[in-house]
Scaffold this active site. Structure first.
Site, mmCIF file in Angstrom:
data_model
loop_
_atom_site.group_PDB
_atom_site.id
_atom_site.type_symbol
_atom_site.label_atom_id
_atom_site.label_comp_id
_atom_site.label_asym_id
_atom_site.label_seq_id
_atom_site.Cartn_x
_atom_site.Cartn_y
_atom_site.Cartn_z
ATOM 1 N N ASP A 42 34.385 78.951 14.571
ATOM 2 C CA ASP A 42 35.479 78.896 13.419
ATOM 3 C C ASP A 42 36.626 77.741 13.956
ATOM 4 O OD1 ASP A 42 36.839 80.385 15.049
ATOM 5 O OD2 ASP A 42 37.428 81.724 13.609
ATOM 6 N N HIS A 245 31.769 52.499 28.620
ATOM 7 C CA HIS A 245 32.180 53.765 27.668
ATOM 8 C C HIS A 245 32.490 54.964 28.494
ATOM 9 C CE1 HIS A 245 30.593 51.581 23.878
ATOM 10 N NE2 HIS A 245 32.127 51.020 24.533
ATOM 11 N N ASP A 262 41.297 51.724 28.964
ATOM 12 C CA ASP A 262 41.067 51.065 27.340
ATOM 13 C C ASP A 262 41.373 52.254 26.378
ATOM 14 O OD1 ASP A 262 39.908 50.231 24.933
ATOM 15 O OD2 ASP A 262 38.070 49.512 25.763
ATOM 16 N N ASP A 273 43.772 48.868 20.017
ATOM 17 C CA ASP A 273 42.564 48.648 21.161
ATOM 18 C C ASP A 273 43.023 47.811 22.123
ATOM 19 O OD1 ASP A 273 40.232 48.968 22.196
ATOM 20 O OD2 ASP A 273 38.953 47.870 20.829
ATOM 21 N N HIS A 352 29.301 42.189 27.792
ATOM 22 C CA HIS A 352 29.541 42.724 26.563
ATOM 23 C C HIS A 352 30.036 41.490 25.618
ATOM 24 C CE1 HIS A 352 33.850 43.189 27.320
ATOM 25 N NE2 HIS A 352 33.408 43.799 28.294
ATOM 26 N N HIS A 356 35.800 42.018 18.449
ATOM 27 C CA HIS A 356 35.276 42.784 17.174
ATOM 28 C C HIS A 356 36.484 43.002 16.201
ATOM 29 C CE1 HIS A 356 37.379 46.354 18.816
ATOM 30 N NE2 HIS A 356 36.792 46.228 19.896
ATOM 31 N N HIS A 363 36.073 49.656 15.734
ATOM 32 C CA HIS A 363 35.126 48.698 15.543
ATOM 33 C C HIS A 363 34.913 48.344 13.987
ATOM 34 C CE1 HIS A 363 33.683 49.923 19.657
ATOM 35 N NE2 HIS A 363 34.275 48.991 20.012
ATOM 36 N N GLU A 389 38.419 40.374 24.400
ATOM 37 C CA GLU A 389 38.376 41.115 25.532
ATOM 38 C C GLU A 389 37.450 40.785 26.648
ATOM 39 O OE1 GLU A 389 36.733 45.209 24.535
ATOM 40 O OE2 GLU A 389 37.007 44.624 22.285
ATOM 41 N N TYR A 393 32.335 42.655 35.587
ATOM 42 C CA TYR A 393 31.788 43.821 36.026
ATOM 43 C C TYR A 393 30.928 43.830 37.363
ATOM 44 C CZ TYR A 393 33.804 44.644 31.494
ATOM 45 O OH TYR A 393 34.669 45.003 30.473
ATOM 46 N N ARG A 410 38.929 44.353 32.599
ATOM 47 C CA ARG A 410 38.651 43.996 31.387
ATOM 48 C C ARG A 410 40.109 44.007 30.988
ATOM 49 N NH1 ARG A 410 35.678 47.353 29.530
ATOM 50 N NH2 ARG A 410 36.804 48.960 28.533
ATOM 51 N N GLU A 412 42.204 43.392 27.218
ATOM 52 C CA GLU A 412 41.850 43.289 25.628
ATOM 53 C C GLU A 412 43.265 43.325 25.084
ATOM 54 O OE1 GLU A 412 39.785 46.747 24.218
ATOM 55 O OE2 GLU A 412 39.302 45.881 22.586
HETATM 56 MN MN LIG Z 1 37.612 46.936 21.732
#
Ligand SMILES: [Mn+2]
Length: 446
Positions: A42, A245, A262, A273, A352, A356, A363, A389, A393, A410, A412
């Site tokens: 609950d 991710h 990130d 972001d 990648h 975006h 996104h 971004e 890697y 990275r 961004e």
């Molecule tokens: Mn992003």
């Protein structure tokens, strides 16, 4: 303005009018609110409103339904939970239909109890029904039940729409171009998020756990009015940074490693972001610095292409050239440089997309292609917000210097397209090597 929004009620009303103006004659649109989501037994997850519903209503409660009627006069109607003193003591205050009408600018409001009886009457006799078919099974069933009532009522003069159209395309096109009020919120979300990145940098040292840096980030968000992150915060030390991710955030940070964060706040529904990568111990090695600056140069090259009329392919091309040339100069890519650039050879390590759309969703919505075949990239326009971004890697097996194996970098930022070019909304998250090392060198806050 209610406590959940910083956008004037009039702007939400204008959005509904803009959408109504684009709807076909004699049509009705249905846009449902989100439901609460059970976490376990609950208990529920922190409520997140459906972004399309929110964009058109400013209304924060679950289970509501926005109905837009385009007939001789346009109407916007809200169904929402009724006031209920007992439920409100247990689960929190409700606006109720009367206050919703007075404070949110709807033409008419009903309680949810009236939905079953009233909704078919708004659909009756319309030529076109617009809603997000298939997005929500429960809602699909409600709509189909309404249609069946109408189809079964021919003798009473009821008629069901013969055409069903997905409403999302129209809403998402609107959401792609941000208003000054939206931009102001996104600017602030970026400042809060930038400060959070700085705070995490200052808290970083060998032996700290990834989740502890996440805690620094979330503290800074919430303490400044952004109660939740816009998406799962990624804190990846060492090779974890190469998992795009990664959200486990459970490992210990080691001396000599880089850590990638990130993280972006959600403020009044809007996302930031931001990604930063920095040395756990506050000092880049020579080789780390070289690769870091390469990613940074690629980002700047991409920025410099951004203006109305440009597009993601042009920005991508600029970033790819810098990355490929840099990897060649580092001896990581070999062969003919022109061929490597033409082949986008950097994609082996830049795995990648470059960026975006960004807005109510991290996104964000809006088509990336504009032609019928969906292979013509759309041109940037003032008011669009997007991320840039680039990253590199190298997993532990990568054919690179041992020091670079298990390194992910990275960087961004969030970019607003302006009339004359672009504005970087990400102004205070340390980014150059000097800024990062200075931020990490200065006396710790505690
Ligand atoms: Mn992003």
């Amino acid at each position: 303005m209610t406590k959940h929004t910083r956008i004037d009620v009039a702007e939400f009303a204008t959005r509904r009018e803009t959408l109504l103006a684009q709807m076909p004659e004699n049509s009705v649109a249905l846009i449902p609110a989100a439901k609460e989501l059970t976490r376990s037994r609950d208990t529920e997850y922190l409520f997140c409103q459906d972004k399309d519903f929110y964009y058109l209503s400013g209304f924060h409660e679950p289970d509501a339904l926005l109905v837009l009627v385009k007939n001789f006069g346009d109407e916007s109607i809200l169904f929402c939970r009724d006031k209920d003193p007992h439920q409100e003591v247990w689960h929190g205050r409700r606006v109720g239909p009367d206050a919703a009408q007075a404070e949110f600018g709807f033409d008419l409001t009903y309680t949810l109890d009236e939905l079953e009886q009233v909704l078919p009457m708004y659909i009756n006799g319309k030529d076109t029904l617009m809603f997000a078919q298939g997005a929500n099974k429960e809602f699909d069933e409600l709509v189909f039940a309404c249609l069946n009532i109408l189809r079964g009522g021919a003798k009473q003069g009821l008629t069901a729409p013969s055409t069903i159209v997905d409403i999302r395309d129209l809403i998402h096109e609107m959401r792609l171009i941000k208003s000054p009020a939206e931009i102001a919120i996104m600017r602030e979300a970026n400042v809060i998020s930038g400060n959070a990145h700085k705070r995490a940098m200052r808290a970083s040292k060998q032996g700290v756990f990834e989740y502890q840096l996440e805690a620094e980030i979330l503290h800074e968000f919430a303490f400044n009015g952004a109660r939740s992150a816009a998406y799962g915060t990624i804190v990846g030390g060492g090779e974890n940074a190469t998992i795009l991710h990664y959200t486990d955030n459970e490992e210990v940070l080691m001396d000599g490693e880089l850590v990638l964060i990130d993280a972006g706040a959600e403020l009044a529904g809007y996302a930031a972001d931001i990604t930063r990568t920095f040395p756990v111990n506050g000092k880049f090695t020579k080789l780390q610095a070289k690769v870091y600056n390469l990613v940074l140069d690629a980002q700047i090259a991409a920025f410099n292409t951004i203006k109305p009329g440009s597009n993601f392919a042009i920005a991508n091309q600029a970033a790819n050239e810098v990355l490929t040339k840099g990897l060649y100069e580092l001896g990581i890519l070999s062969g003919d440089l022109d061929e490597l650039i033409a082949d986008k050879a950097c994609k082996q390590y830049f795995i990648h997309g470059l960026g975006h759309w960004l807005g109510l969703d991290v996104h964000d919505v809006g088509d990336y292609q504009v032609d019928h075949d969906r292979n013509q990239l759309r041109a940037f326009e003032p008011g669009m917000v997007l991320t840039i971004e680039p990253g590199l890697y190298f997993d532990s097996e990568a054919d690179v210097d041992e020091e670079l194996q298990g390194v992910g970098i990275r960087i961004e930022d969030n970019i607003l397209v302006t009339e004359s070019g672009f504005e970087n909304l990400t102004i205070n998250a340390p980014k150059s090597i000097k800024e990062i090392e200075n931020a990490m060198r200065s006396p710790k806050k505690k």
